[in-house]
Design a protein around this motif. Structure first.
Motif, PDB file in Angstrom:
ATOM      1  N   ALA A 115      37.691  -6.909   6.706  1.00 32.19           N
ATOM      2  CA  ALA A 115      37.399  -8.194   6.067  1.00 32.19           C
ATOM      3  C   ALA A 115      36.976  -9.219   7.119  1.00 32.19           C
ATOM      4  CB  ALA A 115      38.621  -8.691   5.303  1.00 32.19           C
ATOM      5  N   PHE A 116      37.647  -9.200   8.251  1.00 29.38           N
ATOM      6  CA  PHE A 116      37.263 -10.117   9.326  1.00 29.38           C
ATOM      7  C   PHE A 116      35.960  -9.664   9.994  1.00 29.38           C
ATOM      8  CE2 PHE A 116      41.513 -11.622   8.701  1.00 29.38           C
ATOM      9  CZ  PHE A 116      41.474 -12.960   9.074  1.00 29.38           C
ATOM     10  N   THR A 117      35.718  -8.373  10.021  1.00 27.20           N
ATOM     11  CA  THR A 117      34.430  -7.865  10.511  1.00 27.20           C
ATOM     12  C   THR A 117      33.303  -8.440   9.658  1.00 27.20           C
ATOM     13  OG1 THR A 117      35.482  -5.810  11.246  1.00 27.20           O
ATOM     14  CG2 THR A 117      33.094  -5.778  10.973  1.00 27.20           C
ATOM     15  N   TYR A 118      33.494  -8.398   8.346  1.00 29.72           N
ATOM     16  CA  TYR A 118      32.520  -8.960   7.403  1.00 29.72           C
ATOM     17  C   TYR A 118      32.386 -10.475   7.599  1.00 29.72           C
ATOM     18  CZ  TYR A 118      30.969 -10.824   2.879  1.00 29.72           C
ATOM     19  OH  TYR A 118      30.322 -11.518   1.893  1.00 29.72           O
ATOM     20  N   LYS A 143      28.748  -5.535  10.393  1.00 30.03           N
ATOM     21  CA  LYS A 143      28.682  -4.523   9.336  1.00 30.03           C
ATOM     22  C   LYS A 143      30.013  -3.792   9.193  1.00 30.03           C
ATOM     23  CE  LYS A 143      25.901  -0.592   7.748  1.00 30.03           C
ATOM     24  NZ  LYS A 143      24.771   0.315   8.077  1.00 30.03           N
ATOM     25  N   VAL A 144      30.541  -3.785   7.974  1.00 28.99           N
ATOM     26  CA  VAL A 144      31.805  -3.109   7.690  1.00 28.99           C
ATOM     27  C   VAL A 144      31.639  -1.594   7.833  1.00 28.99           C
ATOM     28  CG1 VAL A 144      33.488  -2.643   5.852  1.00 28.99           C
ATOM     29  CG2 VAL A 144      32.620  -4.966   6.199  1.00 28.99           C
ATOM     30  N   ASN A 145      32.695  -0.939   8.296  1.00 26.09           N
ATOM     31  CA  ASN A 145      32.714   0.517   8.520  1.00 26.09           C
ATOM     32  C   ASN A 145      31.740   0.953   9.611  1.00 26.09           C
ATOM     33  OD1 ASN A 145      34.692   1.116   6.589  1.00 26.09           O
ATOM     34  ND2 ASN A 145      33.181   1.206   4.948  1.00 26.09           N
ATOM     35  N   GLU A 195      33.324  -2.644  13.557  1.00 19.20           N
ATOM     36  CA  GLU A 195      34.665  -3.137  13.879  1.00 19.20           C
ATOM     37  C   GLU A 195      34.902  -3.190  15.387  1.00 19.20           C
ATOM     38  OE1 GLU A 195      34.885  -2.371   9.610  1.00 19.20           O
ATOM     39  OE2 GLU A 195      33.966  -1.294  11.283  1.00 19.20           O
ATOM     40  N   TYR A 196      34.275  -2.287  16.123  1.00 17.12           N
ATOM     41  CA  TYR A 196      34.438  -2.282  17.574  1.00 17.12           C
ATOM     42  C   TYR A 196      33.840  -3.537  18.213  1.00 17.12           C
ATOM     43  CZ  TYR A 196      29.612  -0.573  17.407  1.00 17.12           C
ATOM     44  OH  TYR A 196      28.262  -0.447  17.147  1.00 17.12           O
ATOM     45  N   LYS A 197      32.866  -4.168  17.538  1.00 21.21           N
ATOM     46  CA  LYS A 197      32.317  -5.419  18.039  1.00 21.21           C
ATOM     47  C   LYS A 197      33.361  -6.530  17.967  1.00 21.21           C
ATOM     48  CE  LYS A 197      27.499  -4.404  16.775  1.00 21.21           C
ATOM     49  NZ  LYS A 197      26.291  -4.894  16.070  1.00 21.21           N
ATOM     50  N   VAL A 198      34.147  -6.535  16.892  1.00 17.26           N
ATOM     51  CA  VAL A 198      35.232  -7.514  16.770  1.00 17.26           C
ATOM     52  C   VAL A 198      36.225  -7.321  17.915  1.00 17.26           C
ATOM     53  CG1 VAL A 198      37.082  -8.377  15.293  1.00 17.26           C
ATOM     54  CG2 VAL A 198      34.944  -7.568  14.266  1.00 17.26           C
ATOM     55  N   MET A 199      36.547  -6.066  18.212  1.00 23.54           N
ATOM     56  CA  MET A 199      37.469  -5.759  19.309  1.00 23.54           C
ATOM     57  C   MET A 199      36.924  -6.283  20.634  1.00 23.54           C
ATOM     58  SD  MET A 199      38.914  -2.011  20.484  1.00 23.54           S
ATOM     59  CE  MET A 199      37.286  -1.422  20.990  1.00 23.54           C
ATOM     60  N   GLY A 200      35.637  -6.076  20.895  1.00 23.02           N
ATOM     61  CA  GLY A 200      35.040  -6.554  22.135  1.00 23.02           C
ATOM     62  C   GLY A 200      34.974  -8.064  22.200  1.00 23.02           C
ATOM     63  N   ARG A 235      29.780 -15.909   8.671  1.00 23.48           N
ATOM     64  CA  ARG A 235      28.712 -16.050   9.661  1.00 23.48           C
ATOM     65  C   ARG A 235      27.487 -15.256   9.217  1.00 23.48           C
ATOM     66  NH1 ARG A 235      27.619 -12.401  13.825  1.00 23.48           N
ATOM     67  NH2 ARG A 235      26.110 -13.192  15.342  1.00 23.48           N
ATOM     68  N   ALA A 236      26.338 -15.921   9.213  1.00 22.56           N
ATOM     69  CA  ALA A 236      25.090 -15.261   8.835  1.00 22.56           C
ATOM     70  C   ALA A 236      24.616 -14.350   9.955  1.00 22.56           C
ATOM     71  CB  ALA A 236      24.027 -16.311   8.529  1.00 22.56           C
ATOM     72  N   LYS A 237      23.932 -13.293   9.573  1.00 22.72           N
ATOM     73  CA  LYS A 237      23.395 -12.363  10.560  1.00 22.72           C
ATOM     74  C   LYS A 237      22.441 -13.098  11.497  1.00 22.72           C
ATOM     75  CE  LYS A 237      21.049  -7.903  10.953  1.00 22.72           C
ATOM     76  NZ  LYS A 237      20.395  -6.782  10.211  1.00 22.72           N
TER      77      LYS A 237
END
Length: 586
Positions: free
Chosen positions: A191-194, A199-201, A204-209, A264-266
């Motif tokens: 949900a936070f990735t979105y 992009k969901v699924n 998510e690794y971008k959120v981690m970074g 956040r917009a792409k």
């Protein structure tokens, strides 16, 4: 002799794997053949590869197993729509035709697809189905180096379960407890990735970074409004803020209002706010997983822990679990996501359906360095190079590794291709981009000119095992890049250590790959040659691809990545191609 074919498909990251008498001999993701990232389609090409590798026909496979149970997933969707009615009507009307036409009849679709691959495979043959989280758990425990372990699986959702706890002993795997949809740590993180515009699924690794660039200032807000965490680490989500049960989005307007910003917009600039949001959800997820695993260690009093499911690919969380949970040894399935479900489903059949005997090696896991995909002969490589008009230099034995080391020391970026393709999301030295970690500017160069990706993304070091303790402290012994290690408190104080700023994240950590001479001899030679030349026992290792493309698998994939980026050298099966001096045949 028993051959078991495991299949995952129709959601994301479809894959196939083949067991022979309980040993995994081949496994691959469909994306590596289709070139569609996280491809969800039926893994026809991955299956064909597995059969070709084993030199058998599909008709010779004894059992075919799918990694989840479609009817249970359909039951969950129906009950969810009923419970949330009249909300979600639009989503219901959009999804039901797909299910009624296609997904509900997966067994028939699989049988038809298999018959297309091999007409001798009869459509009437039995196809087995394993529970989604059971597949994850099996993939984590059965190839692990443990005779006994607690097994934790955490992802978005399978059929109903989002989190399960099992205990494995020898060849037995017993489910002990589970948390069910819609309460999901994986979906909370997604949900936070979105919300952050990723992009969901997939991202998510971008959120981690990104999390390492922020401060967790919204952590308490998340605890106060979004999730209720119990003392044992179990949890309940407040569904007033989420739309994934009833809508076509992960979050809603109430979620936006809580944090004071819209989704956040792409392409929109990443603000301090977005970095702090990423840091906050990373910290919350980490704390929940620590509390959960501490509770499991107290309850079961077993020293070993195995982990799988998409959340297991969060290496920061894995390191926090290792440090704080109490478990003495932790093993994470390197293909922890849905691709690994194909492997786990096959293991389930062997050990639970066929009562296979499990032989455990405490010194080695059963994943074979995750090098389970296709390989190519030098003849095939030369044919591909010729098709692109590329000249090459043929270099044999130790001189090959020396020349690679010299190129790296000169600051050149190398596409390295050798042996079998990795299974799972990490490049482990067979389909890799290599660079000099001593150069502090190398991260920016690789992100901008090679990977074409966000500037905040870090790069990982692959380091010779014998130097791991010096650079990253005791305990940094993972071969699959599944844990982060603290770099700043170790090597910077060591007088005989060459600094590697290019392979260290902004927070002073690194996602380390330990390279062992026995388990990965070729890659060990590459890094050893670089060490002998420079005194640096590590290289930057990232996957051979650009952003939004799958990792390279074939020679053609590697050549395209080489030609379409600013990679300087292609080192492929003993051949060297220098883009500047030896690029094109005359």
């Amino acid at each position: 002799m028993a051959y078991i074919l495991g299949i995952s498909a129709y959601y994301h990251d479809s894959a196939a794997c083949l067991l022979k008498n309980g040993e995994v001999i081949a496994a691959a993701q469909e994306e590596r053949f289709s070139r569609i990232k996280n491809d969800e389609s039926f893994p026809a090409e991955a299956i064909k590869f597995c059969l070709k590798f084993a030199s058998i026909s599909l008709a010779e496979v004894d059992h075919v197993v799918f990694y989840e149970k479609p009817f249970l997933k359909f039951e969950r969707l129906l009950e969810t729509y009923v419970n949330f009615a009249p909300r979600g009507l639009r989503s219901f009307l959009k999804s039901m035709p797909v299910w009624l036409k296609d997904k509900l009849f997966i067994k028939k679709n699989i049988a038809r697809a298999l018959n297309t691959i091999d007409p001798n495979w009869k459509k009437s043959r039995t196809i087995l189905f394993a529970d989604h989280h059971r597949s994850h758990a099996a993939s984590a425990f059965y190839p692990s180096p443990f005779e006994q372990a607690v097994v934790l699986t955490v992802d978005g959702v399978g059929e109903w379960a989002t989190t399960t706890v099992s205990v494995g002993h020898s060849a037995q795997l017993t489910l002990k407890k589970e948390i069910n949809f819609p309460n999901s740590i994986g979906l909370l993180y997604s949900a936070f990735t979105y919300y952050l515009g990723f992009k969901v699924n997939s991202d998510e690794y971008k959120v981690m970074g990104l999390a390492s660039y922020g401060t967790p200032v919204y952590k308490q807000l998340i605890y106060d409004h979004l999730i209720d965490v119990k003392t044992d680490g179990s949890f309940l989500l407040n569904m007033d803020y989420f739309d994934y049960c009833t809508g076509l989005k992960m979050t809603n307007k109430k979620f936006d209002k809580l944090f004071g910003h819209p989704v956040r917009a792409k392409g929109e600039a990443l603000l301090t706010f977005h970095k702090d949001i990423a840091s906050s959800i990373q910290k919350v997820t980490e704390e929940i997983m620590i509390k959960l695993t501490q509770s499991l260690y107290r309850e079961f009093a077993i020293d070993n822990l195995c982990i799988a499911g998409g959340v297991a690919l969060n290496c920061i969380i894995n390191s926090a679990i290792r440090q704080h949970s109490g478990f003495k040894r932790i093993w994470v399935q390197p293909a922890a996501g849905d691709a690994g479900g194909a492997l786990g489903a096959a293991y389930s059949v062997f050990y639970e359906h066929l009562s296979g005997v499990r032989n455990v090696d405490p010194q080695a896991d059963g994943m074979k360095q995750s090098l389970l995909g296709p390989s190519y002969t030098r003849h095939e490589v030369i044919r591909a190079l010729s098709a692109y008009g590329l000249n090459y230099e043929e270099v044999e034995h130790e001189l090959y590794y020396l020349k690679i080391a010299e190129y790296l020391a000169e600051g050149k970026v190398i596409a390295y291709f050798k042996g079998r393709t990795e299974f799972g999301p990490r490049a482990l030295g067979c389909r890799s981009i290599l660079a000099d970690p001593r150069n502090s500017e190398m991260k920016a160069i690789l992100n901008a000119k090679i990977k074409f990706r966000e500037s905040f993304r870090p790069f990982a070091p692959a380091i010779l095992e014998e130097f791991a303790d010096l650079y990253f402290g005791e305990g940094s012994k993972n071969r699959y890049m599944l844990f982060t290690e603290n770099y700043s408190n170790n090597s910077q104080q060591a007088s005989n250590a060459v600094l590697i700023p290019g392979a260290v994240h902004v927070d002073g950590t690194a996602r380390v790959q330990i390279v062992n001479q026995v388990h990965h001899p070729d890659f060990h030679k590459v890094i050893t040659a670089f060490y002998n030349l420079t005194g640096c026992p590590a290289v930057i290792n990232t996957s051979l691809n650009v952003m939004n493309e799958p990792m390279a698998s074939s020679p053609e994939d590697a050549i395209c990545c080489f030609l379409n980026t600013e990679i300087d050298i292609l080192a492929i099966e003993g051949l060297l191609i220098d883009k500047k001096s030896r690029a094109l045949m005359i």
